[in-house]
Scaffold this motif. Structure first.
Motif, PDB file in Angstrom:
ATOM      1  N   ALA A 263       0.811  -1.221   0.000  1.00 49.07           N
ATOM      2  CA  ALA A 263       0.000   0.000   0.000  1.00 49.07           C
ATOM      3  C   ALA A 263       0.848   1.278   0.000  1.00 49.07           C
ATOM      4  O   ALA A 263       0.446   2.297  -0.558  1.00 49.07           O
TER       5      ALA A 263
ATOM      6  N   PHE B  54      -3.194   0.504   5.027  1.00 49.04           N
ATOM      7  CA  PHE B  54      -4.104  -0.242   5.907  1.00 49.04           C
ATOM      8  C   PHE B  54      -3.765  -0.084   7.385  1.00 49.04           C
ATOM      9  O   PHE B  54      -4.626   0.124   8.225  1.00 49.04           O
ATOM     10  N   ARG B  55      -2.461  -0.230   7.701  1.00 45.98           N
ATOM     11  CA  ARG B  55      -2.075  -0.371   9.104  1.00 45.98           C
ATOM     12  C   ARG B  55      -1.370   0.839   9.690  1.00 45.98           C
ATOM     13  O   ARG B  55      -1.002   0.840  10.849  1.00 45.98           O
TER      14      ARG B  55
ATOM     15  N   TRP C  95      -7.673   0.038   8.173  1.00 50.74           N
ATOM     16  CA  TRP C  95      -8.092  -0.941   9.193  1.00 50.74           C
ATOM     17  C   TRP C  95      -8.301  -0.294  10.567  1.00 50.74           C
ATOM     18  O   TRP C  95      -8.656  -0.960  11.530  1.00 50.74           O
TER      19      TRP C  95
ATOM     20  N   GLN D  52       0.762  -6.320  -3.886  1.00 47.29           N
ATOM     21  CA  GLN D  52      -0.341  -6.701  -3.001  1.00 47.29           C
ATOM     22  C   GLN D  52      -1.507  -5.742  -3.204  1.00 47.29           C
ATOM     23  O   GLN D  52      -2.580  -5.937  -2.637  1.00 47.29           O
TER      24      GLN D  52
ATOM     25  N   HIS E 247      -3.412  -9.945  -4.578  1.00 44.20           N
ATOM     26  CA  HIS E 247      -4.628  -9.856  -3.759  1.00 44.20           C
ATOM     27  C   HIS E 247      -5.853  -9.395  -4.550  1.00 44.20           C
ATOM     28  O   HIS E 247      -6.828  -8.949  -3.962  1.00 44.20           O
TER      29      HIS E 247
ATOM     30  N   THR F 268       5.471  -1.874   2.204  1.00 40.01           N
ATOM     31  CA  THR F 268       4.606  -2.888   2.814  1.00 40.01           C
ATOM     32  C   THR F 268       5.082  -3.162   4.234  1.00 40.01           C
ATOM     33  O   THR F 268       6.284  -3.218   4.487  1.00 40.01           O
ATOM     34  N   SER F 269       4.134  -3.329   5.147  1.00 41.19           N
ATOM     35  CA  SER F 269       4.492  -3.595   6.539  1.00 41.19           C
ATOM     36  C   SER F 269       4.933  -5.051   6.718  1.00 41.19           C
ATOM     37  O   SER F 269       5.383  -5.435   7.785  1.00 41.19           O
TER      38      SER F 269
ATOM     39  N   VAL G  16       1.372  -9.421   6.273  1.00 42.97           N
ATOM     40  CA  VAL G  16       0.414 -10.383   5.729  1.00 42.97           C
ATOM     41  C   VAL G  16       1.125 -11.478   4.940  1.00 42.97           C
ATOM     42  O   VAL G  16       1.840 -11.213   3.973  1.00 42.97           O
TER      43      VAL G  16
ATOM     44  N   ASP H  72      10.941   2.031   2.720  1.00 44.20           N
ATOM     45  CA  ASP H  72       9.778   2.295   3.580  1.00 44.20           C
ATOM     46  C   ASP H  72      10.203   3.355   4.602  1.00 44.20           C
ATOM     47  O   ASP H  72      11.288   3.254   5.165  1.00 44.20           O
ATOM     48  N   PRO H  73       9.348   4.357   4.847  1.00 40.11           N
ATOM     49  CA  PRO H  73       9.737   5.390   5.816  1.00 40.11           C
ATOM     50  C   PRO H  73       9.679   4.896   7.261  1.00 40.11           C
ATOM     51  O   PRO H  73      10.269   5.516   8.149  1.00 40.11           O
TER      52      PRO H  73
ATOM     53  N   ALA I  77       8.198   6.207  -0.719  1.00 42.42           N
ATOM     54  CA  ALA I  77       8.371   5.477  -1.975  1.00 42.42           C
ATOM     55  C   ALA I  77       8.816   6.372  -3.126  1.00 42.42           C
ATOM     56  O   ALA I  77       9.692   5.997  -3.906  1.00 42.42           O
TER      57      ALA I  77
HETATM   58  N1  APR Z   1       6.082   5.433   0.901  1.00 40.58           N
HETATM   59  C1  APR Z   1       6.445   4.156   1.198  1.00 40.58           C
HETATM   60  N2  APR Z   1       5.901   3.455   2.185  1.00 40.58           N
HETATM   61  C2  APR Z   1       4.949   4.056   2.917  1.00 40.58           C
HETATM   62  C3  APR Z   1       4.516   5.374   2.681  1.00 40.58           C
HETATM   63  C4  APR Z   1       5.139   6.080   1.612  1.00 40.58           C
HETATM   64  N3  APR Z   1       4.805   7.334   1.288  1.00 40.58           N
HETATM   65  N4  APR Z   1       3.555   5.667   3.581  1.00 40.58           N
HETATM   66  C5  APR Z   1       3.391   4.573   4.339  1.00 40.58           C
HETATM   67  N5  APR Z   1       4.229   3.600   3.944  1.00 40.58           N
HETATM   68  C6  APR Z   1       4.440   2.241   4.469  1.00 40.58           C
HETATM   69  C7  APR Z   1       4.140   2.058   5.922  1.00 40.58           C
HETATM   70  O1  APR Z   1       5.241   2.466   6.700  1.00 40.58           O
HETATM   71  C8  APR Z   1       3.875   0.556   5.995  1.00 40.58           C
HETATM   72  O2  APR Z   1       5.077  -0.150   6.230  1.00 40.58           O
HETATM   73  O3  APR Z   1       3.569   1.381   3.787  1.00 40.58           O
HETATM   74  C9  APR Z   1       3.356   0.222   4.591  1.00 40.58           C
HETATM   75  C10 APR Z   1       1.880  -0.091   4.533  1.00 40.58           C
HETATM   76  O4  APR Z   1       1.608  -1.259   5.270  1.00 40.58           O
HETATM   77  P1  APR Z   1       0.129  -1.856   5.328  1.00 40.58           P
HETATM   78  O5  APR Z   1      -0.837  -0.747   5.579  1.00 40.58           O
HETATM   79  O6  APR Z   1       0.165  -2.981   6.267  1.00 40.58           O
HETATM   80  O7  APR Z   1      -0.126  -2.340   3.819  1.00 40.58           O
HETATM   81  P2  APR Z   1       0.357  -3.684   3.111  1.00 40.58           P
HETATM   82  O8  APR Z   1       1.633  -4.180   3.693  1.00 40.58           O
HETATM   83  O9  APR Z   1       0.316  -3.436   1.650  1.00 40.58           O
HETATM   84  O10 APR Z   1      -0.812  -4.674   3.506  1.00 40.58           O
HETATM   85  C11 APR Z   1      -0.802  -5.988   3.019  1.00 40.58           C
HETATM   86  O11 APR Z   1      -2.953  -6.420   3.954  1.00 40.58           O
HETATM   87  O12 APR Z   1      -5.034  -5.515   4.356  1.00 40.58           O
HETATM   88  C12 APR Z   1      -4.321  -6.381   3.576  1.00 40.58           C
HETATM   89  O13 APR Z   1      -4.815  -7.238   1.487  1.00 40.58           O
HETATM   90  C13 APR Z   1      -4.405  -6.050   2.127  1.00 40.58           C
HETATM   91  O14 APR Z   1      -2.693  -6.123   0.429  1.00 40.58           O
HETATM   92  C14 APR Z   1      -2.990  -5.709   1.764  1.00 40.58           C
HETATM   93  C15 APR Z   1      -2.179  -6.486   2.774  1.00 40.58           C
END
Ligand code: APR
Length: 232
Positions: A12, A23-24, A30, A88, A106, A173-174, A177, A197-198, A216
């Motif tokens: 995300a 999401f998180r 969420w 994702q 996904h 991505t965190s 998942v 990732d920041p 990003a």
């Molecule tokens: N640039 C890069 N990363 C960023 C930015 C940015 N500007 N802003 C936030 N982030 C990072 C956050 O620090 C975090 O590590 O993006 C990550 C988002 O993590 P999640 O919200 O957990 O999203 P994601 O990892 O894609 O979730 C996985 O979970 O809910 C399900 O199916 C859904 O595909 C999704 C999956």
């Protein structure tokens, strides 16, 4: 000469600077919605209206946003690399930026499918999926999304692809998942792995990873420039 292959796993965060919520993170989706109410097969069985409305809003937003510098930097990498994106994300911003090879682990927001035959997948016209919209077998159409508790059909293909990487890049991505978060472990030994990732993402399961603590847009543009300069 054969181009080196870069496999990119995005989450995300790669779309955050386009204005799509993650999401998180705090203020993320969420926090506003309960996963079990909108993103599970049980939710769909219980309350189709609520689930459809949740994804309709996401889909509507997709028509209002544009790809950002991160998506475009990945396109630029194709000048010298064979770039394979495993995302994702259910948005289509990689494709709209111009990336050629995008695998959606996904699912995809702009697609819907039969709720009795998962091979019947359709492009939705516009943003709104409505009650009564049916597949050719007469069943209600559902979002083409992999919900929590459902298998991820493309994982074997994504694992194979990961095992062919010369360079691996993880963006936004965190890594909460699974199975998506485990894909990087299929990268060959000695394959350089970068993570952009920041936030402080837990990387204890990724030995040798080079962490770039940037958003990003900036982080991907910088890394792309570096990799393009290193390759003649
Ligand atoms: N640039 C890069 N990363 C960023 C930015 C940015 N500007 N802003 C936030 N982030 C990072 C956050 O620090 C975090 O590590 O993006 C990550 C988002 O993590 P999640 O919200 O957990 O999203 P994601 O990892 O894609 O979730 C996985 O979970 O809910 C399900 O199916 C859904 O595909 C999704 C999956």
């Amino acid at each position: 000469m054969m181009k080196k292959r870069i496999v990119v796993l995005t989450g995300a965060g790669v779309s955050a600077e386009s204005g799509i919520s993650t999401f998180r993170d705090s203020g993320g989706l969420w926090e506003k919605y309960d996963i079990s109410e909108v993103a599970t097969p049980e939710a769909w069985a219980r309350n189709q209206d609520l689930v459809m409305e949740f994804y309709n809003q996401r889909r509507k937003q997709l028509y209002e946003v544009e790809p950002n510098a991160a998506h475009y930097a990945l396109v630029k990498l194709e000048e010298k690399f064979d770039v394979q994106i495993i995302t994702q994300n259910v948005d289509d911003l990689h494709e709209r930026a111009g990336s050629k090879n995008v695998m959606h682990l996904h699912g995809e927001l702009k697609k819907v499918r039969s709720s009795v035959d998962e091979s019947l997948v359709y492009e939705l016209d516009g943003w709104e999926l409505k009650k009564g919209d049916k597949c050719e077998k007469g069943s209600q159409l559902r979002p083409h999304i992999v919900w929590f508790g459902e298998p991820v059909p493309l994982i074997p293909e994504a694992a194979n692809l990961s095992s062919t990487a010369d360079i691996y890049i993880i963006i936004g991505t965190s890594l909460n998942v699974y199975p998506a978060a485990g894909l990087v472990s299929y990268a060959p030994p000695n394959c350089p792995i970068y993570l952009i990732d920041p936030a402080m993402v837990s990387v204890s399961h990724i030995p040798g990873v080079k962490v770039i603590r940037e958003k990003a847009g900036k982080g991907t543009a910088q890394l792309a420039e570096q990799l393009l300069n290193e390759t003649s």
